[in-house]
Design a protein around this motif. Structure first.
Motif, PDB file in Angstrom:
ATOM      1  N   GLY A  30       0.831  -1.206   0.000  1.00  0.00           N
ATOM      2  CA  GLY A  30       0.000   0.000   0.000  1.00  0.00           C
ATOM      3  C   GLY A  30       0.859   1.246   0.000  1.00  0.00           C
ATOM      4  O   GLY A  30       1.911   1.295  -0.621  1.00  0.00           O
ATOM      5  N   ALA A  31       0.405   2.259   0.728  1.00  0.00           N
ATOM      6  CA  ALA A  31       1.107   3.551   0.690  1.00  0.00           C
ATOM      7  C   ALA A  31       2.511   3.431   1.277  1.00  0.00           C
ATOM      8  O   ALA A  31       3.431   4.116   0.861  1.00  0.00           O
ATOM      9  CB  ALA A  31       0.302   4.602   1.439  1.00  0.00           C
ATOM     10  N   ASP A  32       2.685   2.546   2.278  1.00  0.00           N
ATOM     11  CA  ASP A  32       4.040   2.317   2.785  1.00  0.00           C
ATOM     12  C   ASP A  32       4.629   1.183   1.956  1.00  0.00           C
ATOM     13  O   ASP A  32       4.811   0.061   2.410  1.00  0.00           O
ATOM     14  CB  ASP A  32       4.025   1.960   4.273  1.00  0.00           C
ATOM     15  N   TYR A  33       4.948   1.495   0.727  1.00  0.00           N
ATOM     16  CA  TYR A  33       5.222   0.467  -0.285  1.00  0.00           C
ATOM     17  C   TYR A  33       6.531  -0.281  -0.006  1.00  0.00           C
ATOM     18  O   TYR A  33       6.828  -1.285  -0.636  1.00  0.00           O
ATOM     19  CB  TYR A  33       5.273   1.107  -1.678  1.00  0.00           C
ATOM     20  N   HIS A  34       7.335   0.203   0.960  1.00  0.00           N
ATOM     21  CA  HIS A  34       8.529  -0.572   1.332  1.00  0.00           C
ATOM     22  C   HIS A  34       8.160  -1.727   2.270  1.00  0.00           C
ATOM     23  O   HIS A  34       8.999  -2.555   2.602  1.00  0.00           O
ATOM     24  CB  HIS A  34       9.552   0.339   2.018  1.00  0.00           C
ATOM     25  N   ASP A  35       6.907  -1.757   2.699  1.00  0.00           N
ATOM     26  CA  ASP A  35       6.450  -2.775   3.647  1.00  0.00           C
ATOM     27  C   ASP A  35       6.036  -4.031   2.889  1.00  0.00           C
ATOM     28  O   ASP A  35       4.867  -4.369   2.814  1.00  0.00           O
ATOM     29  CB  ASP A  35       5.265  -2.209   4.459  1.00  0.00           C
ATOM     30  N   GLN A  36       7.036  -4.709   2.302  1.00  0.00           N
ATOM     31  CA  GLN A  36       6.766  -5.858   1.426  1.00  0.00           C
ATOM     32  C   GLN A  36       7.288  -7.151   2.051  1.00  0.00           C
ATOM     33  O   GLN A  36       8.057  -7.117   3.011  1.00  0.00           O
ATOM     34  CB  GLN A  36       7.464  -5.636   0.063  1.00  0.00           C
ATOM     35  N   GLY A  37       6.894  -8.263   1.461  1.00  0.00           N
ATOM     36  CA  GLY A  37       7.374  -9.563   1.951  1.00  0.00           C
ATOM     37  C   GLY A  37       8.811  -9.826   1.508  1.00  0.00           C
ATOM     38  O   GLY A  37       9.405  -9.044   0.756  1.00  0.00           O
ATOM     39  N   ALA A  38       9.376 -10.937   1.948  1.00  0.00           N
ATOM     40  CA  ALA A  38      10.770 -11.292   1.623  1.00  0.00           C
ATOM     41  C   ALA A  38      10.911 -11.509   0.116  1.00  0.00           C
ATOM     42  O   ALA A  38       9.953 -11.871  -0.574  1.00  0.00           O
ATOM     43  CB  ALA A  38      11.143 -12.565   2.373  1.00  0.00           C
ATOM     44  N   GLY A  39      12.121 -11.258  -0.378  1.00  0.00           N
ATOM     45  CA  GLY A  39      12.422 -11.535  -1.789  1.00  0.00           C
ATOM     46  C   GLY A  39      11.973 -10.466  -2.756  1.00  0.00           C
ATOM     47  O   GLY A  39      12.119 -10.630  -3.974  1.00  0.00           O
ATOM     48  N   HIS A  40      11.465  -9.365  -2.264  1.00  0.00           N
ATOM     49  CA  HIS A  40      11.013  -8.285  -3.155  1.00  0.00           C
ATOM     50  C   HIS A  40      12.217  -7.459  -3.609  1.00  0.00           C
ATOM     51  O   HIS A  40      13.124  -7.182  -2.821  1.00  0.00           O
ATOM     52  CB  HIS A  40      10.031  -7.380  -2.401  1.00  0.00           C
ATOM     53  N   TRP A  41      12.217  -7.055  -4.890  1.00  0.00           N
ATOM     54  CA  TRP A  41      13.363  -6.273  -5.420  1.00  0.00           C
ATOM     55  C   TRP A  41      13.621  -5.039  -4.560  1.00  0.00           C
ATOM     56  O   TRP A  41      14.757  -4.591  -4.442  1.00  0.00           O
ATOM     57  CB  TRP A  41      13.150  -5.882  -6.867  1.00  0.00           C
ATOM     58  N   ILE A  42      12.565  -4.483  -3.947  1.00  0.00           N
ATOM     59  CA  ILE A  42      12.716  -3.181  -3.294  1.00  0.00           C
ATOM     60  C   ILE A  42      13.483  -3.265  -1.977  1.00  0.00           C
ATOM     61  O   ILE A  42      13.773  -2.255  -1.349  1.00  0.00           O
ATOM     62  CB  ILE A  42      11.337  -2.506  -3.094  1.00  0.00           C
ATOM     63  N   ASP A  43      13.815  -4.515  -1.566  1.00  0.00           N
ATOM     64  CA  ASP A  43      14.619  -4.637  -0.354  1.00  0.00           C
ATOM     65  C   ASP A  43      15.837  -5.519  -0.600  1.00  0.00           C
ATOM     66  O   ASP A  43      16.267  -6.271   0.284  1.00  0.00           O
ATOM     67  CB  ASP A  43      13.791  -5.195   0.812  1.00  0.00           C
ATOM     68  N   ASP A  44      16.397  -5.432  -1.797  1.00  0.00           N
ATOM     69  CA  ASP A  44      17.496  -6.328  -2.185  1.00  0.00           C
ATOM     70  C   ASP A  44      18.826  -5.581  -2.195  1.00  0.00           C
ATOM     71  O   ASP A  44      19.260  -5.040  -3.218  1.00  0.00           O
ATOM     72  CB  ASP A  44      17.203  -6.886  -3.593  1.00  0.00           C
ATOM     73  N   HIS A  45      19.452  -5.478  -1.031  1.00  0.00           N
ATOM     74  CA  HIS A  45      20.795  -4.879  -0.923  1.00  0.00           C
ATOM     75  C   HIS A  45      20.849  -3.535  -1.646  1.00  0.00           C
ATOM     76  O   HIS A  45      21.655  -3.332  -2.553  1.00  0.00           O
ATOM     77  CB  HIS A  45      21.847  -5.823  -1.493  1.00  0.00           C
ATOM     78  N   ILE A  46      19.965  -2.624  -1.247  1.00  0.00           N
ATOM     79  CA  ILE A  46      19.914  -1.287  -1.859  1.00  0.00           C
ATOM     80  C   ILE A  46      20.677  -0.313  -0.964  1.00  0.00           C
ATOM     81  O   ILE A  46      20.540  -0.352   0.261  1.00  0.00           O
ATOM     82  CB  ILE A  46      18.450  -0.843  -2.072  1.00  0.00           C
ATOM     83  N   ALA A  47      21.507   0.510  -1.583  1.00  0.00           N
ATOM     84  CA  ALA A  47      22.362   1.436  -0.830  1.00  0.00           C
ATOM     85  C   ALA A  47      21.511   2.463  -0.084  1.00  0.00           C
ATOM     86  O   ALA A  47      20.525   2.980  -0.618  1.00  0.00           O
ATOM     87  CB  ALA A  47      23.310   2.151  -1.794  1.00  0.00           C
TER      88      ALA A  47
END
Ligand SMILES: C[C@H](O)[C@H](O)[C@@H](O)[C@@H](O)C(=O)O
Ligand SMILES: [Mg+2]
Length: 406
Positions: A30-47
């Motif tokens: 939703g609006a807090d779109y970083h609040d995703q499950g495991a394995g999502h591109w948006i939380d993959d070792h991002i600087a």
């Protein structure tokens, strides 16, 4: 003008007043779109700025990027019409809405959004001005515009002066610009994976990824890097020059949002023709005035759910327009689409690819909004926005929690 002879009674129909203010929290995308499950591109070792700590380098959730969750604000009018909006903010923002901002809303005319905004901002200035408090103000403001549109039975973009173009075109943010290209987007913005803490090795990996994507996408497709505040001026300058050979169109949010001086220096340092962009974590006309007057960037990217809402974005956009600067709001679903279509200096928009791959287009604020339009061939026709307010409804299957009342 009266069409017929005789007395012409022009009566202003009184607007229903706001009778209820409700603030809810929701989890899971939703609006807090970083609040995703495991394995999502948006939380993959991002600087990020936290990458200087190895324990917080692999995942942004490890340091709490999704700690807040979504804030949902509902405003109910005396005739039963309900306007709502969502943004990042969760429980602390719900407290601010219920226990502080609601006093400026109950009993008020929703058309008085300038006075309401002024009272919300200056009553919280002693502890707000940016971040969570302005997120809360933004959500209330967006709910006001949604309510206004529903009361007037018009889409918000009509209330903002109408469309200056027939369709919205989008670039896509995500790990697969090559797929975004095939889906018809005009460009692809990659998350940067390595920051200064990983030294020249990391910088070489950043350049290699861009080179690979350039080879996959061809020469004419826009490629950008989103650096999410992770760099210093020296690293960002070296990265920009190393990426120039691969046609990096812009380097986004390279350094701290507070370092206006650093942005001005970076903008002088980057290769001719490369754009510097920032602003998604900036707020209010005063913050963006600083970015513009210090010549920090070529494009400002306010998030309408974080910068103060539509009422403030109107002011921010006019400041930029007067200086010949583009305003390309940070991805915020329908809340920015209704604005972008009405402004000449907002010629395209961001679409955040929220599919885990991302290999397909899914609604940006899924699963919270029903009726959220998505780009087809990288575009959304303005006619897709032709519903009252922002044209979306809350998904009743999404659990909401109301932690406070007013
Ligand atoms: C992709 C970026 O790391 C952020 O997650 C993104 O939300 C934001 O910076 C953006 O510009 O979309
Ligand atoms: Mg960004």
């Amino acid at each position: 003008m009266c069409a017929r002879r005789g007395r012409c009674r022009s009566v202003v129909i009184p607007f229903p007043k706001i009778v209820a203010v409700r603030a809810f929290t929701a989890r899971g995308g939703g609006a807090d779109y970083h609040d995703q499950g495991a394995g999502h591109w948006i939380d993959d070792h991002i600087a990020t700025p936290m990458a200087r700590y190895p324990e917080y380098r692999a995942s942004r959730q490890s340091f709490g990027i999704n700690v807040l969750g979504t804030l949902v604000v509902e405003l109910e009018a005396s005739d039963g019409t309900v306007g709502f909006a969502v943004t990042t903010g969760g429980e602390p923002a719900a407290f601010i809405v219920e226990r502080h901002l609601s006093r400026f809303l109950i009993g008020q005319n929703p058309a008085d959004f300038e006075r309401i905004w002024d009272q919300m901002y200056f009553s919280t200035q002693y502890y707000g001005r940016k971040g969570l408090v302005v997120n809360a103000i933004s959500a209330v403001d967006l709910a006001l515009w949604d309510l206004l549109g529903k009361l007037r039975q018009e889409p918000v973009y009509h209330l903002l002066g109408g469309a200056v173009r027939d369709e919205l075109q989008f670039y896509a943010t995500g790990a697969r610009p090559d797929i975004a290209r095939d889906l018809g987007f005009i460009g692809g913005k990659l998350p940067l994976h390595h920051g200064p803490a990983e030294g020249d090795e990391g910088l070489k990996k950043n350049v290699a990824l861009l080179a690979d994507m350039r080879a996959r996408c061809g020469d004419d497709f826009w490629l950008m890097y989103d650096c999410w505040m992770a760099l210093d001026v020296d690293y960002a300058t070296r990265l920009a020059h190393a990426c120039h050979a691969h046609g990096l169109k812009w380097i986004e949010e390279a350094i701290s949002p507070d370092d206006y001086w650093g942005y001005a220096e970076l903008k002088r340092n980057v290769p001719k023709g490369m754009l510097v962009t920032c602003g998604e974590h900036e707020a209010t006309r005063w913050g963006f005035r600083m970015l513009l007057e210090m010549d920090c960037c070529d494009i400002i990217q306010p998030d309408v759910g974080w910068c103060g809402g539509i009422t403030e974005l109107i002011k921010i956009s006019a400041l930029a327009d007067a200086r010949g600067k583009l305003v390309v709001p940070h991805g915020s679903s329908v809340y920015s689409y209704h604005f972008v279509v009405t402004r000449h200096n907002s010629p395209f928009a961001e679409f955040l690819m929220m599919h885990p791959g991302p290999t397909e287009v899914v609604p940006m604020f899924a699963p919270q909004l029903l009726g959220e339009p998505v780009p087809h061939n990288g575009r959304i026709k303005v006619s897709a926005l032709d519903k009252p307010g922002f044209g979306v409804e809350l998904n009743p299957d999404v659990p909401l929690h109301r932690p406070y009342s007013n």
